[in-house]
Design a protein around this motif. Structure first.
Motif, PDB file in Angstrom:
ATOM      1  N   ARG A  99      20.376  36.054  32.160  1.00 50.66           N
ATOM      2  CA  ARG A  99      20.179  34.737  33.459  1.00 50.66           C
ATOM      3  C   ARG A  99      19.977  33.381  32.799  1.00 50.66           C
ATOM      4  N   ASN A 100      18.890  33.464  31.781  1.00 55.57           N
ATOM      5  CA  ASN A 100      18.631  32.253  31.321  1.00 55.57           C
ATOM      6  C   ASN A 100      20.048  31.447  30.457  1.00 55.57           C
ATOM      7  N   TYR A 101      20.812  32.148  30.035  1.00 56.36           N
ATOM      8  CA  TYR A 101      22.155  31.634  29.519  1.00 56.36           C
ATOM      9  C   TYR A 101      23.011  31.308  30.722  1.00 56.36           C
ATOM     10  N   LEU A 102      23.211  31.927  31.582  1.00 58.75           N
ATOM     11  CA  LEU A 102      23.867  31.726  32.865  1.00 58.75           C
ATOM     12  C   LEU A 102      23.519  30.516  33.715  1.00 58.75           C
ATOM     13  N   GLU A 103      22.235  30.222  33.358  1.00 59.25           N
ATOM     14  CA  GLU A 103      21.503  29.072  34.276  1.00 59.25           C
ATOM     15  C   GLU A 103      22.271  27.772  33.617  1.00 59.25           C
ATOM     16  N   ARG A 104      22.527  28.002  32.394  1.00 56.88           N
ATOM     17  CA  ARG A 104      22.836  26.642  31.596  1.00 56.88           C
ATOM     18  C   ARG A 104      24.397  26.423  31.883  1.00 56.88           C
ATOM     19  N   ALA A 105      25.071  27.219  32.723  1.00 65.49           N
ATOM     20  CA  ALA A 105      26.608  26.914  32.791  1.00 65.49           C
ATOM     21  C   ALA A 105      26.936  25.646  33.436  1.00 65.49           C
ATOM     22  N   GLU A 106      27.933  24.972  33.059  1.00 60.31           N
ATOM     23  CA  GLU A 106      28.402  23.815  33.670  1.00 60.31           C
ATOM     24  C   GLU A 106      29.354  24.002  34.208  1.00 60.31           C
ATOM     25  N   SER A 107      30.236  25.149  34.220  1.00 60.05           N
ATOM     26  CA  SER A 107      31.614  25.342  34.810  1.00 60.05           C
ATOM     27  C   SER A 107      31.204  25.705  36.186  1.00 60.05           C
ATOM     28  N   PRO A 108      32.083  25.765  37.255  1.00 58.13           N
ATOM     29  CA  PRO A 108      32.193  25.780  38.824  1.00 58.13           C
ATOM     30  C   PRO A 108      31.543  27.421  38.868  1.00 58.13           C
ATOM     31  N   TYR A 109      32.101  28.258  38.147  1.00 55.81           N
ATOM     32  CA  TYR A 109      31.658  29.706  38.086  1.00 55.81           C
ATOM     33  C   TYR A 109      31.305  30.169  36.590  1.00 55.81           C
ATOM     34  N   ALA A 110      30.589  31.176  36.357  1.00 52.87           N
ATOM     35  CA  ALA A 110      30.405  31.428  34.985  1.00 52.87           C
ATOM     36  C   ALA A 110      30.651  32.988  35.054  1.00 52.87           C
ATOM     37  N   ILE A 111      30.676  33.711  33.830  1.00 53.54           N
ATOM     38  CA  ILE A 111      31.142  35.164  33.759  1.00 53.54           C
ATOM     39  C   ILE A 111      30.192  35.946  32.964  1.00 53.54           C
ATOM     40  N   LEU A 112      29.728  36.942  33.458  1.00 54.25           N
ATOM     41  CA  LEU A 112      28.956  37.976  32.763  1.00 54.25           C
ATOM     42  C   LEU A 112      30.004  39.142  32.491  1.00 54.25           C
ATOM     43  N   VAL A 113      30.125  39.226  31.142  1.00 53.02           N
ATOM     44  CA  VAL A 113      31.131  40.303  30.542  1.00 53.02           C
ATOM     45  C   VAL A 113      30.047  41.575  30.011  1.00 53.02           C
ATOM     46  N   SER A 114      30.331  42.603  30.822  1.00 51.06           N
ATOM     47  CA  SER A 114      29.626  43.746  30.185  1.00 51.06           C
ATOM     48  C   SER A 114      30.425  45.316  30.341  1.00 51.06           C
ATOM     49  N   PRO A 115      30.432  45.946  29.417  1.00 51.11           N
ATOM     50  CA  PRO A 115      31.206  47.043  29.468  1.00 51.11           C
ATOM     51  C   PRO A 115      30.392  48.122  30.478  1.00 51.11           C
ATOM     52  N   LEU A 116      29.048  47.865  30.512  1.00 47.31           N
ATOM     53  CA  LEU A 116      28.310  48.769  31.447  1.00 47.31           C
ATOM     54  C   LEU A 116      27.844  48.072  32.632  1.00 47.31           C
ATOM     55  N   LEU A 117      28.597  46.916  33.229  1.00 46.90           N
ATOM     56  CA  LEU A 117      28.126  46.454  34.181  1.00 46.90           C
ATOM     57  C   LEU A 117      27.819  47.206  35.717  1.00 46.90           C
ATOM     58  N   ILE A 118      28.562  48.210  35.861  1.00 48.75           N
ATOM     59  CA  ILE A 118      28.356  49.206  36.851  1.00 48.75           C
ATOM     60  C   ILE A 118      27.140  50.018  36.856  1.00 48.75           C
ATOM     61  N   GLU A 119      27.353  50.741  35.556  1.00 54.33           N
ATOM     62  CA  GLU A 119      26.350  51.606  35.182  1.00 54.33           C
ATOM     63  C   GLU A 119      25.024  51.218  35.074  1.00 54.33           C
ATOM     64  N   SER A 120      24.786  49.961  34.416  1.00 60.47           N
ATOM     65  CA  SER A 120      23.390  49.482  34.464  1.00 60.47           C
ATOM     66  C   SER A 120      22.879  48.768  35.355  1.00 60.47           C
ATOM     67  N   GLY A 121      23.737  48.596  36.551  1.00 62.32           N
ATOM     68  CA  GLY A 121      23.215  47.835  37.705  1.00 62.32           C
ATOM     69  C   GLY A 121      23.155  46.092  37.471  1.00 62.32           C
ATOM     70  N   GLN A 122      23.953  45.823  36.463  1.00 65.14           N
ATOM     71  CA  GLN A 122      23.981  44.280  36.463  1.00 65.14           C
ATOM     72  C   GLN A 122      24.927  43.752  37.440  1.00 65.14           C
ATOM     73  N   THR A 123      25.328  44.518  38.139  1.00 73.58           N
ATOM     74  CA  THR A 123      26.313  43.872  39.343  1.00 73.58           C
ATOM     75  C   THR A 123      25.485  43.089  40.327  1.00 73.58           C
ATOM     76  N   ALA A 124      24.176  43.459  40.217  1.00 70.65           N
ATOM     77  CA  ALA A 124      22.896  42.757  41.057  1.00 70.65           C
ATOM     78  C   ALA A 124      22.983  41.158  40.797  1.00 70.65           C
ATOM     79  N   MET A 125      23.126  40.911  39.633  1.00 71.60           N
ATOM     80  CA  MET A 125      23.586  39.465  38.972  1.00 71.60           C
ATOM     81  C   MET A 125      24.755  38.874  39.610  1.00 71.60           C
ATOM     82  N   THR A 126      25.589  39.244  39.950  1.00 69.16           N
ATOM     83  CA  THR A 126      27.009  39.040  40.143  1.00 69.16           C
ATOM     84  C   THR A 126      27.457  38.824  41.671  1.00 69.16           C
TER      85      THR A 126
END
Length: 203
Positions: A99-126
């Motif tokens: 989250r800290n890293y994504l908050e520094r984004a200056e592009s119109p959208y930012a990307i979270l790359v994760s092989p376990l995006l779905i299994e880990s529940g990280q989709t909640a951030m997207t």
């Protein structure tokens, strides 16, 4: 300034998700890799590493003070309770780092790359999920060629990851990466143009 919306990028082993991620970076998109965040939180001097050593002892450290991942994996591999303890320590810290890293984004959208995006529940951030997909046979061939591993090892990794249809069920967009690298680049460019038109990740 508008806060960028977050695109989750995932895909099975050998699908080409890292290559796709690199194309987005080349297009100027701010991107964080969950695997990198998982490494940052256990660097020497960070509180998580001290807690891990306190729990498992100095045998989980390399001579230079870095975490010995192989030694730690060995200790938690057959002990579900220890694995759960480690996950409950690391997952919130990894989430915070991302989250800290994504908050520094200056592009119109930012990307979270994760092989376990779905299994880990990280989709909640997207706000939106892009799945890089490839036929399983192609995933096997690519992984064996890239990592010099056996067919049995590839099967074990495929089994540990979310089933392909489960991943696809969560996808807002699917990039079928079954052709050459030039095709992958052109597909990423097409998606990028589309994503720039979105507000908050939705049309």
């Amino acid at each position: 300034m508008n806060t960028p919306w977050i695109l989750g990028l995932t895909g099975g082993i050998g699908s080409g998700k890292s290559a796709a991620a690199q194309h987005f970076i080349d297009l100027g998109v701010h991107l964080v890799d969950a695997d990198h965040a998982a490494r940052w939180v256990v660097e020497p001097g960070r509180p998580a590493l001290a807690r891990i050593v306190e729990r498992f002892g100095p045998q989980v450290l390399q001579a230079d003070g870095q975490l010995d991942r192989a030694a730690l994996r060995q200790l938690i591999f057959q002990d579900q309770q220890q694995r759960r303890w480690l996950e409950s320590l690391l997952h919130p810290l990894i989430g915070e780092e991302i989250r800290n890293y994504l908050e520094r984004a200056e592009s119109p959208y930012a990307i979270l790359v994760s092989p376990l995006l779905i299994e880990s529940g990280q989709t909640a951030m997207t706000k939106r999920v892009l799945v890089v997909d490839a036929p399983e046979e192609l995933q096997r061939q690519r992984t064996m060629a890239r990592d010099q591993v056996s067919a049995a090892q590839v099967e074990a990794i495929l089994k540990a990851q979310a089933a392909r249809d489960e991943r696809l069920r969560h996808a807002d967009d699917v990039l079928l990466n079954d052709r050459d690298p030039a095709w992958l680049r052109s597909e990423v460019e097409r998606l990028h143009r589309f994503y720039l038109t979105l507000r908050g990740g939705q049309p």
